[in-house]
Design an enzyme around this catalytic site. Structure first.
Site, PDB file in Angstrom:
ATOM      1  N   LYS A  87      -6.882 -15.863 -18.977  1.00  0.00           N
ATOM      2  CA  LYS A  87      -7.519 -16.564 -19.882  1.00  0.00           C
ATOM      3  C   LYS A  87      -9.080 -16.195 -20.213  1.00  0.00           C
ATOM      4  CE  LYS A  87      -8.140 -21.853 -19.963  1.00  0.00           C
ATOM      5  NZ  LYS A  87      -8.238 -22.779 -19.063  1.00  0.00           N
TER       6      LYS A  87
HETATM    7  O1  G3P Z   1      -8.797 -26.230 -18.856  1.00  0.00           O
HETATM    8  C1  G3P Z   1      -9.651 -26.314 -20.066  1.00  0.00           C
HETATM    9  C2  G3P Z   1      -9.731 -27.733 -20.617  1.00  0.00           C
HETATM   10  O2  G3P Z   1      -8.584 -28.469 -20.580  1.00  0.00           O
HETATM   11  C3  G3P Z   1     -10.882 -28.614 -19.987  1.00  0.00           C
HETATM   12  O3  G3P Z   1     -10.878 -29.832 -19.989  1.00  0.00           O
HETATM   13  O4  G3P Z   1     -11.348 -32.189 -19.235  1.00  0.00           O
HETATM   14  O5  G3P Z   1     -12.954 -30.268 -18.865  1.00  0.00           O
HETATM   15  O6  G3P Z   1     -12.896 -30.970 -21.072  1.00  0.00           O
HETATM   16  P1  G3P Z   1     -11.983 -30.916 -19.921  1.00  0.00           P
END
Ligand code: G3P
Length: 217
Positions: A87
């Protein structure tokens, strides 16, 4: 549409996997920190455990932000297991690195995508996945789903093979909307996946069936 879980928590990964709906896992530095995993050895072990639990693509994120650092880190991550997807953040050095990874047979997930332009760049360098952050776009007063629709249209028109991985999911409706709009993958917290199960009429209907079943059993 493939279902990934967005967590580094082994219990939650197991719970989703046991449902039989899981196609992969995404992690990020914040999710790893939440599990209290520290040091290269522990991190490697954790990714290996996840890869052994789930038969699918497992995203492991680099923390380097320079080309050489991203390549070195990505190579190490990719060597952990054949299912690891490196990633990489959507930054200039990240784009260069994703181009290098593609040329060298290492699959990537381009993270921190907030615009169609970024999604075009990721597709150009052959990222396997592009991760638009739906919830964070919504949080900032824009419409994350509009971005999914726009990227889906561009990728269709241009014939790009990069898969749209809707990320930063906040609720079950995000999953449903992403499916409607043609996202290839959704990565969600366990809570949003389990939220898909729920409907009050299902609960009321089941309670009535169980009550009536007592009359003839
Ligand atoms: O993994 C990346 C993404 O899904 C992060 O989500 O909830 O931290 O905005 P969030």
């Amino acid at each position: 549409m493939k279902f990934f879980i967005d967590t580094a928590n082994l219990d939650q990964i197991k719970e989703a996997n046991d449902l039989g709906i899981l196609d992969g896992v995404t992690t990020n530095p914040s999710l790893m920190a939440k599990e209290g995993i520290k040091g290269e050895e522990a991190v490697t072990k954790h990714y290996k455990t996840i890869c052994e639990m789930v038969n699918g693509d497992i995203s492991a994120e680099v923390v380097a932000t320079d080309f050489d650092g991203i390549i070195a880190e990505g190579k190490k991550l990719a060597a952990i297991h054949k299912n690891i997807i490196v990633k990489v953040p959507m930054i200039k050095e990240g784009v260069k690195a994703m181009h290098w990874f593609t040329a060298n047979g290492i699959a990537t997930n381009c993270t921190l995508c907030f615009s169609a332009g970024q999604a075009i760049l990721a597709a150009k360098v052959g990222a396997k996945y592009i991760s638009p952050f739906i919830g964070r776009i919504d949080d900032s007063g824009w419409d994350g789903m509009q971005l999914i629709a726009q990227i889906a249209q561009i990728y269709e028109v241009q014939g790009y093979e990069t898969q749209i991985l809707a990320a930063s999911i906040r609720n079950p409706n995000h999953i449903i909307r992403a499916a409607e709009l043609g996202a290839h993958v959704v990565t969600s917290p366990l809570e949003s996946i389990l939220g898909l199960l729920k409907h009050p009429l299902t609960d009321i209907g089941l309670a009535k069936f169980l009550e009536d079943a007592k009359k003839w059993q």
